[in-house]
Motif scaffolding. Structure first.
Motif, PDB file in Angstrom:
ATOM      1  N   VAL A 146       0.845  -1.189   0.000  1.00 30.65           N
ATOM      2  CA  VAL A 146       0.000   0.000   0.000  1.00 30.65           C
ATOM      3  C   VAL A 146       0.885   1.245   0.000  1.00 30.65           C
ATOM      4  CG1 VAL A 146      -1.769   1.291   1.258  1.00 30.65           C
ATOM      5  CG2 VAL A 146      -1.835  -1.208   1.240  1.00 30.65           C
ATOM      6  N   LYS A 147       0.616   2.155  -0.919  1.00 29.59           N
ATOM      7  CA  LYS A 147       1.430   3.360  -1.081  1.00 29.59           C
ATOM      8  C   LYS A 147       0.686   4.579  -0.536  1.00 29.59           C
ATOM      9  CE  LYS A 147       3.745   5.902  -4.835  1.00 29.59           C
ATOM     10  NZ  LYS A 147       4.012   5.875  -6.293  1.00 29.59           N
ATOM     11  N   VAL A 148       1.377   5.403   0.258  1.00 30.19           N
ATOM     12  CA  VAL A 148       0.753   6.576   0.871  1.00 30.19           C
ATOM     13  C   VAL A 148       1.668   7.781   0.705  1.00 30.19           C
ATOM     14  CG1 VAL A 148      -0.084   7.619   3.009  1.00 30.19           C
ATOM     15  CG2 VAL A 148      -0.505   5.193   2.569  1.00 30.19           C
ATOM     16  N   SER A 149       1.088   8.914   0.316  1.00 33.09           N
ATOM     17  CA  SER A 149       1.789  10.199   0.293  1.00 33.09           C
ATOM     18  C   SER A 149       0.979  11.203   1.105  1.00 33.09           C
ATOM     19  CB  SER A 149       1.968  10.712  -1.138  1.00 33.09           C
ATOM     20  OG  SER A 149       2.713   9.806  -1.911  1.00 33.09           O
ATOM     21  N   VAL A 150       1.663  12.134   1.740  1.00 34.93           N
ATOM     22  CA  VAL A 150       1.011  13.153   2.565  1.00 34.93           C
ATOM     23  C   VAL A 150       1.414  14.532   2.061  1.00 34.93           C
ATOM     24  CG1 VAL A 150       0.845  14.168   4.870  1.00 34.93           C
ATOM     25  CG2 VAL A 150       0.860  11.676   4.593  1.00 34.93           C
ATOM     26  N   PHE A 151       0.411  15.411   1.884  1.00 40.85           N
ATOM     27  CA  PHE A 151       0.659  16.789   1.462  1.00 40.85           C
ATOM     28  C   PHE A 151      -0.084  17.747   2.392  1.00 40.85           C
ATOM     29  CE2 PHE A 151       1.342  14.207  -2.266  1.00 40.85           C
ATOM     30  CZ  PHE A 151       2.448  14.784  -2.873  1.00 40.85           C
ATOM     31  N   PHE A 152       0.426  18.968   2.473  1.00 40.94           N
ATOM     32  CA  PHE A 152      -0.211  20.027   3.256  1.00 40.94           C
ATOM     33  C   PHE A 152      -0.492  21.195   2.317  1.00 40.94           C
ATOM     34  CE2 PHE A 152       2.823  17.696   5.849  1.00 40.94           C
ATOM     35  CZ  PHE A 152       2.042  17.280   6.921  1.00 40.94           C
ATOM     36  N   ASP A 153      -1.722  21.729   2.358  1.00 40.93           N
ATOM     37  CA  ASP A 153      -2.004  22.841   1.464  1.00 40.93           C
ATOM     38  C   ASP A 153      -1.251  24.086   1.929  1.00 40.93           C
ATOM     39  OD1 ASP A 153      -3.452  24.000   3.550  1.00 40.93           O
ATOM     40  OD2 ASP A 153      -5.367  24.009   2.488  1.00 40.93           O
ATOM     41  N   ASP A 154      -1.209  25.101   1.080  1.00 41.30           N
ATOM     42  CA  ASP A 154      -0.382  26.275   1.349  1.00 41.30           C
ATOM     43  C   ASP A 154      -0.781  26.982   2.641  1.00 41.30           C
ATOM     44  OD1 ASP A 154       1.009  25.760  -0.952  1.00 41.30           O
ATOM     45  OD2 ASP A 154      -0.092  27.216  -2.183  1.00 41.30           O
ATOM     46  N   ASP A 155      -2.088  27.088   2.891  1.00 36.43           N
ATOM     47  CA  ASP A 155      -2.533  27.792   4.089  1.00 36.43           C
ATOM     48  C   ASP A 155      -2.100  27.068   5.357  1.00 36.43           C
ATOM     49  OD1 ASP A 155      -3.718  29.750   2.566  1.00 36.43           O
ATOM     50  OD2 ASP A 155      -5.709  28.830   2.610  1.00 36.43           O
ATOM     51  N   LEU A 156      -2.251  25.743   5.370  1.00 42.18           N
ATOM     52  CA  LEU A 156      -1.841  24.985   6.551  1.00 42.18           C
ATOM     53  C   LEU A 156      -0.326  24.994   6.701  1.00 42.18           C
ATOM     54  CD1 LEU A 156      -2.515  23.206   8.958  1.00 42.18           C
ATOM     55  CD2 LEU A 156      -2.542  21.220   7.428  1.00 42.18           C
ATOM     56  N   ILE A 228      -3.334   9.383  -1.517  1.00 36.77           N
ATOM     57  CA  ILE A 228      -2.731  10.707  -1.426  1.00 36.77           C
ATOM     58  C   ILE A 228      -3.542  11.522  -0.420  1.00 36.77           C
ATOM     59  CG2 ILE A 228      -2.026  12.745  -2.722  1.00 36.77           C
ATOM     60  CD1 ILE A 228      -2.202  10.948  -5.258  1.00 36.77           C
ATOM     61  N   LEU A 229      -3.002  11.738   0.762  1.00 37.12           N
ATOM     62  CA  LEU A 229      -3.695  12.448   1.827  1.00 37.12           C
ATOM     63  C   LEU A 229      -3.278  13.916   1.796  1.00 37.12           C
ATOM     64  CD1 LEU A 229      -3.132   9.916   4.761  1.00 37.12           C
ATOM     65  CD2 LEU A 229      -4.813   9.835   2.919  1.00 37.12           C
ATOM     66  N   THR A 230      -4.236  14.807   1.675  1.00 40.44           N
ATOM     67  CA  THR A 230      -3.959  16.240   1.665  1.00 40.44           C
ATOM     68  C   THR A 230      -4.628  16.892   2.861  1.00 40.44           C
ATOM     69  OG1 THR A 230      -3.870  16.250  -0.763  1.00 40.44           O
ATOM     70  CG2 THR A 230      -4.128  18.369   0.340  1.00 40.44           C
ATOM     71  N   PHE A 231      -3.814  17.454   3.747  1.00 45.94           N
ATOM     72  CA  PHE A 231      -4.324  18.127   4.946  1.00 45.94           C
ATOM     73  C   PHE A 231      -4.442  19.618   4.659  1.00 45.94           C
ATOM     74  CE2 PHE A 231      -3.027  14.123   6.551  1.00 45.94           C
ATOM     75  CZ  PHE A 231      -3.786  13.892   7.680  1.00 45.94           C
ATOM     76  N   SER A 232      -5.548  20.195   5.092  1.00 50.85           N
ATOM     77  CA  SER A 232      -5.817  21.601   4.793  1.00 50.85           C
ATOM     78  C   SER A 232      -6.310  22.325   6.034  1.00 50.85           C
ATOM     79  CB  SER A 232      -6.851  21.718   3.672  1.00 50.85           C
ATOM     80  OG  SER A 232      -8.044  21.022   4.027  1.00 50.85           O
ATOM     81  N   LEU A 233      -6.109  23.639   6.032  1.00 52.36           N
ATOM     82  CA  LEU A 233      -6.539  24.483   7.149  1.00 52.36           C
ATOM     83  C   LEU A 233      -8.016  24.809   6.995  1.00 52.36           C
ATOM     84  CD1 LEU A 233      -5.576  26.166   9.631  1.00 52.36           C
ATOM     85  CD2 LEU A 233      -5.290  28.081   8.039  1.00 52.36           C
ATOM     86  N   ARG A 234      -8.758  24.628   8.079  1.00 52.85           N
ATOM     87  CA  ARG A 234     -10.171  24.989   8.085  1.00 52.85           C
ATOM     88  C   ARG A 234     -10.358  26.127   9.062  1.00 52.85           C
ATOM     89  NH1 ARG A 234     -12.128  20.770  10.142  1.00 52.85           N
ATOM     90  NH2 ARG A 234     -12.658  21.537  12.212  1.00 52.85           N
ATOM     91  N   SER A 235     -10.538  27.346   8.579  1.00 49.40           N
ATOM     92  CA  SER A 235     -10.807  28.497   9.436  1.00 49.40           C
ATOM     93  C   SER A 235     -12.315  28.618   9.599  1.00 49.40           C
ATOM     94  CB  SER A 235     -10.226  29.776   8.830  1.00 49.40           C
ATOM     95  OG  SER A 235      -8.822  29.685   8.765  1.00 49.40           O
ATOM     96  N   ALA A 236     -12.794  28.067  10.686  1.00 50.43           N
ATOM     97  CA  ALA A 236     -14.245  27.953  10.866  1.00 50.43           C
ATOM     98  C   ALA A 236     -14.904  29.311  11.027  1.00 50.43           C
ATOM     99  CB  ALA A 236     -14.548  27.073  12.074  1.00 50.43           C
ATOM    100  N   GLY A 249      -9.124  24.737  12.381  1.00 49.86           N
ATOM    101  CA  GLY A 249      -9.221  23.282  12.410  1.00 49.86           C
ATOM    102  C   GLY A 249      -8.440  22.722  11.246  1.00 49.86           C
ATOM    103  N   VAL A 250      -8.369  21.410  11.187  1.00 51.55           N
ATOM    104  CA  VAL A 250      -7.638  20.743  10.116  1.00 51.55           C
ATOM    105  C   VAL A 250      -8.522  19.659   9.524  1.00 51.55           C
ATOM    106  CG1 VAL A 250      -5.642  19.303   9.541  1.00 51.55           C
ATOM    107  CG2 VAL A 250      -5.387  21.204  11.145  1.00 51.55           C
ATOM    108  N   ASP A 251      -8.638  19.644   8.207  1.00 50.75           N
ATOM    109  CA  ASP A 251      -9.367  18.593   7.504  1.00 50.75           C
ATOM    110  C   ASP A 251      -8.385  17.817   6.638  1.00 50.75           C
ATOM    111  OD1 ASP A 251     -12.086  18.563   8.278  1.00 50.75           O
ATOM    112  OD2 ASP A 251     -12.406  20.440   7.201  1.00 50.75           O
TER     113      ASP A 251
END
Length: 427
Positions: A146-156, A228-236, A249-251
């Motif tokens: 199983v192959k996994v990559s992790v990314f963070f968006d620019d805001d996070l 491909i997991l992409t974590f992003s900033l959630r400004s509620a 928060g983080v999604d």
């Protein structure tokens, strides 16, 4: 880059390294009435590397020369005989019976970076006495873990602390890997376990200076897929007036590519059991059970540093860290990420290093790390005590100028993962 690469391994082109009991003209010596032979030139091996062509990342598929071809007799769990591809003879002599040829590259490890496991198996074929057997269908080798990559968006990325991390695990006992910002673009590989197909991702760190953690999961993981997991900033921005909770928060979203490189699912969010129902008070997510049980990282008694402080570092300062593990298999991961205003990628490249060091699997950096007196490979893997000594770097680091330098150490064993940041200041 072609989206599909067929690498036909023409085994007939390999020099004939004949077995003692065979030859091109007559592979059967007298008395070999219960022996047959297999002509390897009839066996084509196709390697499908499509799943590695993702977001223009480097293709980490194995080279063809790394493959092993093993011949398994029906009903047996160990190969009767196996060869490195480059050493394959043209004729293989085998006892009569039913066989399959298995081609593979890599090991099906629990969890490791840059460790793809490719495997393919032929249809069964019969070895008949005094007959040279050939096959017509190729063996197709595909990614089988199983192959996994992790990314963070620019805001996070802009909002999170440098020691923020995502711990990913696959299956109940498949091991885990820790991804930081420095690991974007790296591929983690996990052994696929039958009847244990869950993927769990746990983010923790300071986001906009607030401690933040969140757990995400899915239950349909399949071997050969790239997650491909992409974590992003959630400004509620939706808290009631007077609330003390930070409005962040983080999604995490997930894109899944199958073994042919096709996007099979693209979910808006991974499942998050930590979200409160209406009327419930939010509860902090529970970290993995093994989160704080990993190896210990402490300064030695003769060190002039404090792991909880920013330490002035110059020539003569003793800077030693002792990493200890009480797990049966000892230390299984030890990486160092360098965050420094003067140890830039160009400076590190000049001394054959990088900002992301893997002491267990150093690759082409091994010689440079050894020259610096750092432990690598078997000096770290499965050890219960490792000394990380950079005392000699004081003068060298000071010559590069003033700045605050962070060495983020991630160490793991079967009990869990520990992340510690060593902060040094040059004047």
């Amino acid at each position: 880059m072609k989206r599909y690469i067929n690498a036909f391994l023409s085994l007939a082109a390999v020099a004939s390294l004949s077995l003692g009991s065979c030859s091109r003209e007559n592979p059967f010596s007298e008395g070999d009435s219960m022996m047959g032979a297999f002509r390897t030139s009839s066996l084509d091996v196709n390697v499908n590397t499509e799943e590695n062509v993702v977001r223009a990342q480097a293709d980490d598929a194995p080279s063809l020369s790394s493959f092993t071809v093993a011949f398994y007799k029906d009903g047996e769990t160990s190969p009767h005989i196996s060869y490195r591809y480059e050493e394959m003879p043209e004729i293989v002599t085998l006892p009569v019976g039913t066989y399959s040829a298995v081609a593979y590259s890599g090991d099906n490890e629990g969890a490791a970076f840059s460790a793809p496991y490719y495997r393919g198996e032929s249809e069964p074929f019969e070895i008949v006495a005094d007959v040279v057997t050939e096959v017509s269908e190729p063996v197709v080798c595909r990614l089988s873990n199983v192959k996994v990559s992790v990314f963070f968006d620019d805001d996070l990325s802009a909002a999170m602390s440098v020691d923020s991390k995502v711990t990913v695990s696959v299956g109940e006992h498949g091991g885990s890997l820790v991804f930081t910002k420095a690991d974007e673009g790296r591929h983690g590989y996990f052994a696929y376990l039958e009847n244990s197909s869950s993927l769990a991702a746990y983010f923790e760190g300071n986001v906009e200076d607030y401690p933040t953690s969140v757990s995400k999961s899915r239950d349909d993981v399949q071997p050969g897929n790239h997650y491909i997991l992409t974590f992003s900033l959630r400004s509620a921005g939706e808290e009631e007036p007077g609330t003390l909770a930070p409005s962040i928060g983080v999604d995490a979203s997930v894109t899944v590519e199958d073994v042919d490189g096709n996007v099979v699912t693209e979910d808006e969010y991974l499942e998050d059991d930590m979200r409160p129902s209406e009327g419930e008070e939010p509860q902090p997510p529970t970290p993995p059970a093994d989160e704080n049980n990993g190896p210990t990282v402490k300064a030695t008694e003769d060190s002039g540093i404090d792991m909880d402080e920013i330490n002035d570092f110059y020539e003569g300062v003793v800077c030693k860290l002792l990493i200890t593990s009480d797990a049966p298999d000892g230390i299984t991961e030890f990486t160092v990420n360098i965050d420094s205003p003067t140890l830039t990628p160009d400076v590190l490249e000049d001394v054959y290093l990088s900002s992301n060091l893997d002491l267990i699997n150093p690759g082409e950096l091994e010689e440079a790390l050894k020259n610096l007196g750092l432990p690598v490979g078997s000096e770290v893997k499965n050890q219960h005590e490792v000394l990380f000594d950079i005392s000699g770097f004081g003068g060298l680091l000071g010559m590069l100028g003033a700045g605050e330098h962070k060495f983020i150490l991630t160490v793991a064993d079967s009990n869990g993962t520990t992340v510690k940041t060593l902060r040094l200041r040059t004047l």
